[in-house]
Design an enzyme around this catalytic site. Structure first.
Site, PDB file in Angstrom:
ATOM      1  N   TYR A   1     -18.414   1.635   1.821  1.00 41.14           N
ATOM      2  CA  TYR A   1     -16.969   1.667   2.029  1.00 41.14           C
ATOM      3  C   TYR A   1     -16.440   0.239   2.068  1.00 41.14           C
ATOM      4  CZ  TYR A   1     -12.446   2.804   4.106  1.00 41.14           C
ATOM      5  OH  TYR A   1     -11.108   2.924   4.354  1.00 41.14           O
TER       6      TYR A   1
ATOM      7  N   HIS B   1      -7.710   0.174  14.504  1.00 39.43           N
ATOM      8  CA  HIS B   1      -8.869   0.041  13.622  1.00 39.43           C
ATOM      9  C   HIS B   1      -8.437  -0.675  12.354  1.00 39.43           C
ATOM     10  CE1 HIS B   1      -6.888   3.913  12.793  1.00 39.43           C
ATOM     11  NE2 HIS B   1      -7.266   3.763  11.528  1.00 39.43           N
TER      12      HIS B   1
ATOM     13  N   HIS C   1      -4.361  -0.818  11.722  1.00 38.11           N
ATOM     14  CA  HIS C   1      -3.597   0.419  11.847  1.00 38.11           C
ATOM     15  C   HIS C   1      -3.790   1.059  13.214  1.00 38.11           C
ATOM     16  CE1 HIS C   1      -1.542   3.935  10.444  1.00 38.11           C
ATOM     17  NE2 HIS C   1      -2.605   4.705  10.325  1.00 38.11           N
TER      18      HIS C   1
ATOM     19  N   HIS D   1       0.828  -1.196   0.000  1.00 40.33           N
ATOM     20  CA  HIS D   1       0.000   0.000   0.000  1.00 40.33           C
ATOM     21  C   HIS D   1       0.867   1.253   0.000  1.00 40.33           C
ATOM     22  CE1 HIS D   1      -4.207  -1.237   0.926  1.00 40.33           C
ATOM     23  NE2 HIS D   1      -3.604  -2.335   1.329  1.00 40.33           N
TER      24      HIS D   1
ATOM     25  N   GLU E   1      -8.457  10.212  13.109  1.00 40.67           N
ATOM     26  CA  GLU E   1      -9.094   9.971  11.820  1.00 40.67           C
ATOM     27  C   GLU E   1     -10.618   9.977  11.984  1.00 40.67           C
ATOM     28  OE1 GLU E   1      -7.642   6.435   9.939  1.00 40.67           O
ATOM     29  OE2 GLU E   1      -5.571   6.759  10.580  1.00 40.67           O
TER      30      GLU E   1
ATOM     31  N   HIS F   1     -11.648   7.321  14.822  1.00 38.23           N
ATOM     32  CA  HIS F   1     -10.601   6.483  15.378  1.00 38.23           C
ATOM     33  C   HIS F   1      -9.543   7.439  15.925  1.00 38.23           C
ATOM     34  CE1 HIS F   1     -12.239   3.612  12.148  1.00 38.23           C
ATOM     35  NE2 HIS F   1     -12.764   3.287  13.323  1.00 38.23           N
TER      36      HIS F   1
END
Length: 451
Positions: free
Chosen positions: A358, A379, A343, A300, A349, A373
């Site tokens: 989503y 999360h 993460h 990523h 966030e 979060h």
């Protein structure tokens, strides 16, 4: 409605650059912009010259923001401000005890017009935030849910900039610089000190990111180079439009100042600017124009590659707030768990959903709702997403078609308001359960297969 939409779009012009000098005059008054100087002894058409400064006078030229407005009457002509009820708009970050848990809200309720008339200002609800307007260092995240237009009322934020994200319903925003129609999947920014009024056409809902102490700007592109992400020429600013209208019953100017609301009365419309020029303007942007940069090999890239606008802090590379989107795109990475990874983040966030589903949480996270979060709160994908994506055949595929999710990311540790935790009654207390079914896959006897 279609005629109104067509009119407002005709009143927009393209920006040739972001932060450059722009000018506009109402075509009903040709030559209303003074030539050769900003503040002549007598302005054309008998107008008043008024400067709106969005930065300190001594800022370096690249960051100096100001516009000159040529108006029928100056904004200084009004009665004294008096305090007014703030509703659920607040800067009190100590209403309730801190909560580090993963938080999710179901779609926020829009009041029925048959039960109660609510306009944009009375429909503002602070969900979370941090910092202080007095020291000019902080942010606030608000929801707006409304069903009626502002009539002979305008809003002025002395504390900071509003980045407005409509989710349901179009909004027609009248500013001192002109009009903008903003639809879901578009955003607009009303910068500090700019007066504006909001017309709606039914039940309307959206999100607001407020920053105090900085202005939004395009992020630096670094190794990406000259092209990519949000292109400067896709931002739109209004064409000048004025109304010379007296209001015998009084026109209300609402001022957000040091986190509180104040109102004053005047007998004329504040939208009496015949011409303007400068680099400090309201603007809008269509999220469909975002040029997505993505990973085309494996693993990523960080979600910062989806940043549309940023409000920088005094620390290089650390933002007071980033506005990040997750638009439709191609997923092609090999040997990769493609959804967002698990993460923990030193940033906060807040995510919202304009439309669609989503990818990391197909259920539960709904348009018009949100998640928070907080700093270092873990999360990531729910169990169904993890299991499905761990065994998926990795071939090029479309991601997020028909969807637009976004994130307000901030270096501030956010406090949630009493309205967000209790009063709104939209908090999903079962959110944590989406991770409960995650099971252990560990096998100490596993060995890589021989080729």
């Amino acid at each position: 409605m279609s005629e109104l939409k067509h009119l407002s779009l005709n009143l927009l012009q393209y920006l040739s650059g972001f932060g450059n000098e722009f000018s506009s005059e109402d075509p009903r008054c040709p030559g209303s912009l003074p030539e050769g100087q900003n503040n002549p002894q007598v302005c054309p058409y008998g107008l008043y010259a008024e400067q709106l400064s969005g930065s300190a006078f001594t800022c370096p030229r690249p960051t100096n923001k100001r516009s000159w407005l040529y108006r029928i009457l100056p904004s200084v002509r009004h009665k004294p401000y008096t305090a007014m009820h703030c509703g659920n708009l607040t800067e009190n970050w100590d209403e309730v005890e801190p909560d580090p848990n993963q938080l999710r809200w179901m779609p926020f309720t829009i009041p029925k017009s048959s039960e109660k008339k609510v306009d944009f200002v009375t429909g503002l609800h602070t969900l979370c935030g941090a910092g202080d307007t007095k020291s000019r260092n902080g942010i606030g995240i608000h929801m707006f849910t409304c069903n009626t237009s502002m009539v002979d009322r305008c809003f002025n934020n002395s504390d900071g900039d509003f980045l407005i994200v409509p989710q349901q319903g179009e909004i027609l925003i009248t500013t001192e610089f002109g009009k903008m129609m903003v639809e879901p999947n578009e955003i607009c920014v009303i910068q500090q000190g700019m007066r504006f009024s909001v017309n709606v056409f039914g039940e309307t809902r959206g999100y607001v990111l407020e920053v105090y102490g900085a202005h939004f700007e395009l992020p630096d592109l670094g190794p990406i180079g000259a092209n990519g992400l949000a292109n400067p020429r896709d931002f739109l600013t209004p064409v000048a439009w004025y109304e010379d209208r007296e209001v015998a019953t009084g026109y209300t100017v609402i001022n957000k100042y040091q986190g509180k609301l104040f109102s004053s009365q005047q007998v004329f419309s504040p939208f009496n600017v015949v011409a303007w020029h400068g680099n400090y303007t309201p603007y809008k942007y269509n999220l469909d124009n975002f040029m997505v940069i993505n990973c085309v090999a494996f693993d990523h890239a960080d979600p910062s590659i989806f940043t549309v606008l940023t409000a920088k802090s005094s620390r290089p590379g650390v933002a007071m707030a980033d506005f990040v989107i997750f638009p439709p795109r191609w997923g092609v990475a090999d040997h990769t768990f493609r959804p967002p990874y698990y993460h923990r983040n030193c940033m906060s966030e807040f995510m919202g959903l304009i439309k669609g589903h989503y990818e990391a949480k197909e259920e539960g996270f709904q348009p018009g709702g949100g998640t928070l979060h907080s700093t270092m709160t873990p999360h990531g994908p729910d169990r169904d997403c993890f299991e499905k994506s761990s065994t998926a055949l990795l071939k090029p595929e479309r991601v997020a078609d028909g969807t637009m999710a976004f994130m307000f990311e901030s270096s501030f540790s956010m406090a949630v308001t009493k309205w967000g935790l209790e009063t709104c009654q939209r908090l999903d207390k079962s959110y944590y359960q989406c991770w409960e079914p995650l099971r252990k896959h560990f096998d100490p006897n596993w060995r890589p297969s021989k080729q």
